[in-house]
Design an enzyme around this catalytic site. Structure first.
Site, short mmCIF file in Angstrom:
data_model
loop_
_atom_site.label_atom_id
_atom_site.label_comp_id
_atom_site.label_asym_id
_atom_site.label_seq_id
_atom_site.Cartn_x
_atom_site.Cartn_y
_atom_site.Cartn_z
N SER A 99 0.83 -1.21 0.00
CA SER A 99 0.00 0.00 0.00
C SER A 99 0.86 1.25 0.00
O SER A 99 1.67 1.45 0.91
CB SER A 99 -0.87 0.06 1.25
OG SER A 99 -1.67 -1.06 1.36
N TYR A 159 -9.15 -10.01 3.01
CA TYR A 159 -10.38 -9.30 3.40
C TYR A 159 -11.20 -8.87 2.20
O TYR A 159 -12.36 -8.48 2.34
CB TYR A 159 -10.07 -8.11 4.33
CG TYR A 159 -9.20 -7.03 3.73
CD1 TYR A 159 -9.69 -6.15 2.78
CD2 TYR A 159 -7.87 -6.90 4.12
CE1 TYR A 159 -8.89 -5.17 2.23
CE2 TYR A 159 -7.06 -5.92 3.59
CZ TYR A 159 -7.57 -5.05 2.65
OH TYR A 159 -6.77 -4.10 2.09
N GLU A 160 -10.61 -8.92 1.01
CA GLU A 160 -11.38 -8.56 -0.19
C GLU A 160 -12.28 -9.71 -0.62
O GLU A 160 -13.04 -9.57 -1.59
CB GLU A 160 -10.43 -8.15 -1.31
CG GLU A 160 -9.69 -6.85 -0.99
CD GLU A 160 -8.67 -6.47 -2.04
OE1 GLU A 160 -9.08 -6.07 -3.15
OE2 GLU A 160 -7.45 -6.59 -1.78
N ALA A 203 2.75 -2.05 4.08
CA ALA A 203 2.53 -1.04 5.12
C ALA A 203 2.05 -1.78 6.35
O ALA A 203 1.25 -2.71 6.23
CB ALA A 203 1.48 -0.04 4.65
#
Ligand code: HPA
Length: 290
Positions: free
Chosen positions: A41, A96-97, A124
């Site tokens: 990210s 989580y997607e 990140a």
């Protein structure tokens, strides 16, 4: 059971990896990537540093799961940097997607199938050590997997790797030493620690943060582990780097936000990209790429 175990995989994972790799090869010609970069990210900008680059959007690649997160542009970039032929993933998908761990780690398998023997995984992460300021870079020494799915669950295909991969040195010690040398030479302050993968998409509760500190983690995030597992399964060597974008929940009492994560990643961009450049140069110089 009769016959070799790979014939028992109803998923045909091996064939799907080859199919995606074939599409990539048709676009990049004879160049075989030596290094894979999985950019986390806010850290995808390094892909723009690759020279003589060819970019392929994930929707063009069969089997690549599609990202749903804002700020995770999904494209593969193949190019040269510091004498190394690289394939970079700009954007990745997360559990989580809604994807399972096999799907999340599929692109990493394709990168290794293309020839990458060193995989550099970045992310990140939230810092579990109160003294680490946001913007700190952490070399991953080891990880703890708290995800609720495992990329090797299901039948094993022996053509990809062993049923029970050893994880004693998931993050190759010689390459960790190389990264520390590069950071030292560049005057970059580099911490080293344990990354824990959490399912997300909520950030942790303060109670979970205390638990993660107690079990021995130094940074927490929602990615990386499935990709490292499949890279190791396939015999590639791994470097992991976390950008500590924030103190984990409850440490400061302030609420966490995705904006804070991407803003910190943007702030350390030139340091982070300089470190990656130095790592690539050192991999070439020390003949770590074969
Ligand atoms: N927790 C989990 N994932 C993260 C964090 C965090 O604090 N920061 C960036 N990714």
């Amino acid at each position: 059971m009769t016959g070799p175990s790979h014939t028992s995989d109803p998923d045909d994972l091996y064939e799907r990896i080859q199919a995606a790799a074939t599409v990539v090869r048709s676009r990049i010609g004879a160049r075989a990537p030596q290094v894979a970069l999985i950019l986390g990210s806010g850290l995808g900008g390094f892909a723009e540093r690759l020279e003589d680059a060819v970019a392929i959007d994930y929707p063009e690649l069969p089997g690549f799961p599609q990202s749903t997160v804002h700020g995770h542009a999904g494209r593969l970039v193949v190019g040269t940097r510091k004498g190394a032929t690289c394939v970079a993933m700009k954007g990745r998908v997360h559990l989580y997607e809604g994807h399972d761990a096999r799907a999340v780690s599929f692109p990493a398998r394709v990168l290794v199938a293309l020839g990458a023997r060193v995989v550099i995984v970045t992310n990140a992460a939230g810092g579990l050590r109160p003294e680490w300021a946001p913007g700190t870079l952490m070399l991953i020494r080891d990880h703890i997997d708290m995800l609720r799915d495992h990329p090797l669950r299901g039948a094993n295909d022996d053509r990809l790797g062993p049923r029970f991969p050893d994880m004693t040195t998931a993050y190759t010690p010689a390459l960790r030493a190389l990264v520390k040398d590069v950071a030292h030479a560049q005057g970059i302050h580099l911490e080293e620690g344990v990354y824990v993968a959490m399912p997300g998409p909520t950030y942790e509760t303060p109670a979970e943060v205390r638990m993660l500190q107690i079990i021995g983690a130094d940074a927490t995030g929602m990615s990386t582990v499935p990709e490292v597992v499949v890279a190791r399964h396939m015999g590639a060597r791994v470097i992991g780097i976390s950008c500590i974008t924030n103190k984990a929940a409850g440490i400061t009492g302030e609420a966490l936000s995705h904006e804070e994560v991407t803003e910190t990643a943007a702030r350390v961009r030139s340091t982070f990209e300089g470190l990656l450049d130095g790592i690539l140069a050192a991999l070439v110089e020390r003949k770590e790429l074969g």
